[in-house]
Design an enzyme around this catalytic site. Structure first.
Site, PDB file in Angstrom:
ATOM      1  N   ASP A  80      -6.436  16.290   2.878  1.00 42.32           N
ATOM      2  CA  ASP A  80      -6.939  16.816   1.600  1.00 42.32           C
ATOM      3  C   ASP A  80      -6.922  15.751   0.505  1.00 42.32           C
ATOM      4  OD1 ASP A  80      -7.069  19.204   2.911  1.00 42.32           O
ATOM      5  OD2 ASP A  80      -5.361  20.118   1.908  1.00 42.32           O
ATOM      6  N   GLN A  83      -8.114   8.532  -1.583  1.00 41.99           N
ATOM      7  CA  GLN A  83      -8.009   7.689  -2.770  1.00 41.99           C
ATOM      8  C   GLN A  83      -9.379   7.335  -3.311  1.00 41.99           C
ATOM      9  OE1 GLN A  83      -5.578   4.260  -2.102  1.00 41.99           O
ATOM     10  NE2 GLN A  83      -5.978   3.344  -4.101  1.00 41.99           N
ATOM     11  N   CYS A  89      -2.440   4.267  -4.461  1.00 37.17           N
ATOM     12  CA  CYS A  89      -2.127   4.700  -3.097  1.00 37.17           C
ATOM     13  C   CYS A  89      -0.671   5.129  -2.974  1.00 37.17           C
ATOM     14  CB  CYS A  89      -2.442   3.590  -2.099  1.00 37.17           C
ATOM     15  SG  CYS A  89      -1.465   2.084  -2.324  1.00 37.17           S
ATOM     16  N   HIS A 247      -0.162  -1.896   0.848  1.00 36.72           N
ATOM     17  CA  HIS A 247      -0.785  -0.579   0.716  1.00 36.72           C
ATOM     18  C   HIS A 247       0.152   0.467   1.306  1.00 36.72           C
ATOM     19  CE1 HIS A 247      -4.005   2.328   0.448  1.00 36.72           C
ATOM     20  NE2 HIS A 247      -3.988   2.554   1.751  1.00 36.72           N
ATOM     21  N   ASN A 271      -3.565   6.745   6.107  1.00 34.57           N
ATOM     22  CA  ASN A 271      -4.041   5.893   5.036  1.00 34.57           C
ATOM     23  C   ASN A 271      -4.615   6.781   3.936  1.00 34.57           C
ATOM     24  OD1 ASN A 271      -5.363   4.127   3.337  1.00 34.57           O
ATOM     25  ND2 ASN A 271      -6.422   3.028   4.966  1.00 34.57           N
ATOM     26  N   TRP A 273      -6.635   6.241   1.749  1.00 33.03           N
ATOM     27  CA  TRP A 273      -8.060   6.042   1.500  1.00 33.03           C
ATOM     28  C   TRP A 273      -8.904   7.104   2.205  1.00 33.03           C
ATOM     29  CZ3 TRP A 273      -8.647   0.005   2.357  1.00 33.03           C
ATOM     30  CH2 TRP A 273      -8.053  -0.660   1.289  1.00 33.03           C
ATOM     31  N   GLU A 650      25.916 -11.419 -31.266  1.00 32.58           N
ATOM     32  CA  GLU A 650      26.677 -12.376 -32.070  1.00 32.58           C
ATOM     33  C   GLU A 650      26.989 -11.769 -33.438  1.00 32.58           C
ATOM     34  OE1 GLU A 650      24.896 -16.578 -30.242  1.00 32.58           O
ATOM     35  OE2 GLU A 650      23.903 -15.586 -31.921  1.00 32.58           O
TER      36      GLU A 650
END
Length: 722
Positions: A80, A83, A89, A247, A271, A273, A650
């Site tokens: 579903d 990218q 990713c 990736h 992946n 993508w 300081e």
């Protein structure tokens, strides 16, 4: 502040004060579609510049993109999520992992939402943010270019839940471009509230790795992996095996098949993508599958299609991938004794690194490290035997590895271990010593470092010190003479660092820090300990009040002579000096690089009781010259780098040396008041600080008791801001 403050999933914080039900009901009543005025459908919400040579970006609702648009098509699945034209990713891989756990998924994406029934163009999602769950409301207008969604989309062209989750998360972070580049662990934690950590693939032999992945999946742990890119140019390049460097891939399943007498151990990856798949042995189109029984193939649900999902043999996985990221929702999954039911106590804190007050930097900066925020740990109930030097406990050994910087972020960490090497060895030796130990699971997260169009993580780490019979504050001397008993590891530019630490029963203090001092930032610290141990906050670093010690130094004979000569030789009206004449006198006494401007001299003159004349007599001038000489000596002493300016830390020490004991809040306001937003303070600024604080203290002391009820500190903070 403790965990009771933080919002639960049942009662989430309303982001931007937007309540989903109220907004939905208002739209239903008016018959209009919701338009989100806090995250407009415009370029500001996208963030990144758009190429003018491409098609114009328009914002359309799902039903304007697809006639049969649905929120969810059938069931939720890893395919579903695909990218789009955004380098996120890391986020989508985490979301893919989430779909494998329905009980976790519904916490983020409510199943009651629809593009049909009761539809008014409004949706809501839940995300974990630093100890509390946040409800984010969005309208369903999505960026489209060339007829396609610009960013995340589903392989089912009419399904829109993943694109709407991405939009809600982008709103939470500031813009879509704020999602570009990140660690998978960020998304995993924000979708579950769990603790994420990293493991080097090379630390395991392939069969052991497969068993660990299988066991983690069975415990409900979210898993992902990636191939480390050696340079920024390598990010996004594809290997000869069809894998993408730098990736994020989701690990969705493990399984095994039998071929003759050989057992093949497989790992299933996705992946984000939605395309570009592994093409080596046991990939979708590999001829090896012809040797496998049809029943086995059906069991593995093998799909010979370009959907981004594929199987890979664990041996190939071990040789090709560098890192596995895991996110465990339950602490027992993080502990080496996870087979036994345990009861854990969670303590959560919010804190800040404030320049000049509590941003002390790493141990390299010994003069300021002790200024960092600190939290007390009281450990009384040992729960495990010391591990000893047990090389067989691979799971535990790797959990103690620090989190790893994902190469697709803006820059790699330089890999230096900024602390002394002997400190690392001491901490490692502490972990190896045998004996009863207490288990701590510690995570330090830096907050809100993703802002619109920019992601900027500081290098962070934490250290744990044993405190034995310590009286008073933990100061520079304590941290210089003691070595840490536990630590997160190297300073890293990641959102969070985590470690599992074994400590002997006793009292400890944990110090979260950035590598460099004076770097402003907010952080979130959470600590899991077994029941029986107590965790609590105790400030060792700063006093809780302000007080002044009268510094009375007799004038030097040469100063007395110079002041008298100045009064005798200058054209002094009624034997008094105005601010300009006093400036000439003072600058003839002070070192050249430390001369005072006229405005500072006016402040000094007006601080004296001149009976309305704004001019100094001889006694007053001599007193101020003596005071300025002493302040110059103090400035020399605490200006360690001889820069002619003073850092915030300081300044703190110099104020103390001048008799002005200030706590962290007072120093912060003083720096904002006199530092003018600069990192370094010149000598005349230091003089102004001391002069103003002394004058305010004297004024306060002159007030009657009725006016002192609010307390000196409250009074000081109010007047310093004027």
């Amino acid at each position: 502040m403790a965990s009771s403050k933080f919002r639960s999933i049942e009662s989430p914080m309303k982001f931007k004060d937007q309540d989903y039900k109220s907004l939905r009901d208002a739209c239903l009543k008016s018959g209009s579609l919701f338009c989100d005025t806090t995250f407009l459908a415009d370029q500001n919400s996208i963030g990144m510049p758009v190429d003018p040579n491409t098609d114009k970006v328009t914002w359309l609702r799902p039903k304007e993109i697809c006639d049969n648009a649905v929120f969810v098509e059938g069931t939720i699945g890893t395919t579903d999520i695909c990218q789009g034209q955004l380098g996120n990713c890391w986020l989508l891989a985490a979301l893919s992992c989430l779909t494998m756990h329905p009980e976790l998924f519904v916490k983020v994406v409510s199943s009651e939402q629809s593009l049909t029934e009761g539809y008014v163009g409004i949706f809501y999602f839940h995300f974990w943010q630093y100890g509390e769950w946040v409800e984010v409301v969005v309208d369903d207008r999505l960026p489209v270019r060339g007829g396609r969604l610009l960013f995340s989309y589903s392989r089912s062209k009419n399904e829109f839940w993943s694109a709407l989750v991405e939009k809600a998360y982008a709103k939470l972070m500031g813009s879509y471009s704020s999602l570009k580049g990140g660690n998978i662990s960020e998304g995993m934690e924000d979708f579950t509230g769990g603790i994420a950590y990293s493991q080097l693939v090379s630390a395991y032999k392939p069969p052991v790795l497969w068993r660990q992945l299988t066991a983690s999946l069975s415990r409900g742990t979210l898993l992902s992996c990636f191939i480390q890119a050696k340079t920024s140019r390598e990010i996004g390049t594809i290997t000869s095996e069809g894998l993408v460097r730098g990736h994020a891939y989701a690990i969705t399943d493990t399984n095994k098949i039998q071929i003759d007498s050989t057992e093949v151990l497989l790992v299933k990856l996705r992946n984000p993508w939605g395309f570009v798949e592994y093409c080596g042995p046991w990939s979708d189109k590999c001829k090896n599958w012809k040797k496998v029984a049809k029943a086995e193939i059906e069991k593995l649900q093998l799909q010979n299609m370009e959907d981004g999902e594929f199987w890979i043999a664990v041996e190939a996985f071990s040789s090709l991938f560098n890192m596995v990221e895991l996110c465990s929702v339950k602490p027992d999954s993080l502990s080496s004794d996870s087979d036994s039911a345990s009861s854990w106590f969670l303590t959560e804190y919010e804190g800040s690194w404030i320049p000049g007050c509590s941003a002390g930097g790493s141990r390299k900066y010994r003069r300021s490290f002790w200024k960092n925020p600190n939290f007390k740990l009281s450990l009384t109930a040992a729960d495990v035997e010391g591990q000893g030097d047990d090389d067989d406990d691979e799971d535990d050994a790797n959990r103690s590895n620090p989190n790893y910087q994902l190469s697709m972020t803006a820059a790699d960490v330089d890999g230096q271990d900024y602390d002394d090497e002997d400190d690392a060895n001491a901490a490692a030796q502490n972990q190896k010593e045998k004996g009863k130990k207490c288990t701590l699971l510690v995570e330090l997260l830096q907050r809100d470092r993703r802002s619109k169009n920019k992601v900027q993580f500081l290098h962070i780490a934490f250290h744990i010190y044993k405190v034995e019979n310590q009286v008073g504050k933990l100061d520079e001397a304590f941290f210089s003479s003691n070595k840490p008993a536990g630590r997160s590891g190297k300073y890293q530019a990641v959102r969070g660092v985590y470690n599992r630490v074994l400590l002997e029963p006793g009292n400890y203090v944990i110090i979260p820090s950035t590598y460099r001092p004076n770097q402003p930032g907010d952080f979130f610290l959470r600590i899991y300990a077994k029941t029986g141990n107590t965790l609590g906050r105790e400030k060792f670093t700063c006093s809780t009040n302000f007080f002044m010690t009268v510094m009375s130094n007799p004038p030097l004979p040469e100063d007395q002579m110079r002041v008298n000569n100045w009064f005798d030789q200058e054209d002094v009206s009624d034997d008094r000096l105005d601010a300009a004449a006093f400036m000439r006198l003072v600058n003839s006494v002070l070192e050249k690089d430390y001369h005072l401007p006229l405005e500072t001299c006016r402040q000094l003159v007006l601080g004296e009781d001149t009976r309305g004349k704004a001019r100094l007599d001889r006694t007053q001038a001599l007193k101020l010259v003596t005071s300025l000489r002493n302040l110059q000596s103090t400035f020399f002493k605490h200006d360690e780098d001889s820069s002619g300016t003073m850092s915030p830390f300081e300044l703190t020490e110099a104020l103390n040396a001048s008799g002005l004991k200030c706590d962290s809040e007072v120093v912060k306001v003083v720096w904002e008041r006199f530092g003018s937003g600069e990192i370094h303070l010149p000598f005349h600024g230091f003089v102004s600080c001391v002069t103003r604080l002394r004058a305010l203290h004297e004024l306060y002391e002159s007030e009657n008791l009725e006016k002192k009820k609010s307390g000196l500190k409250t009074w000081l903070l109010r007047l310093l801001a004027l």
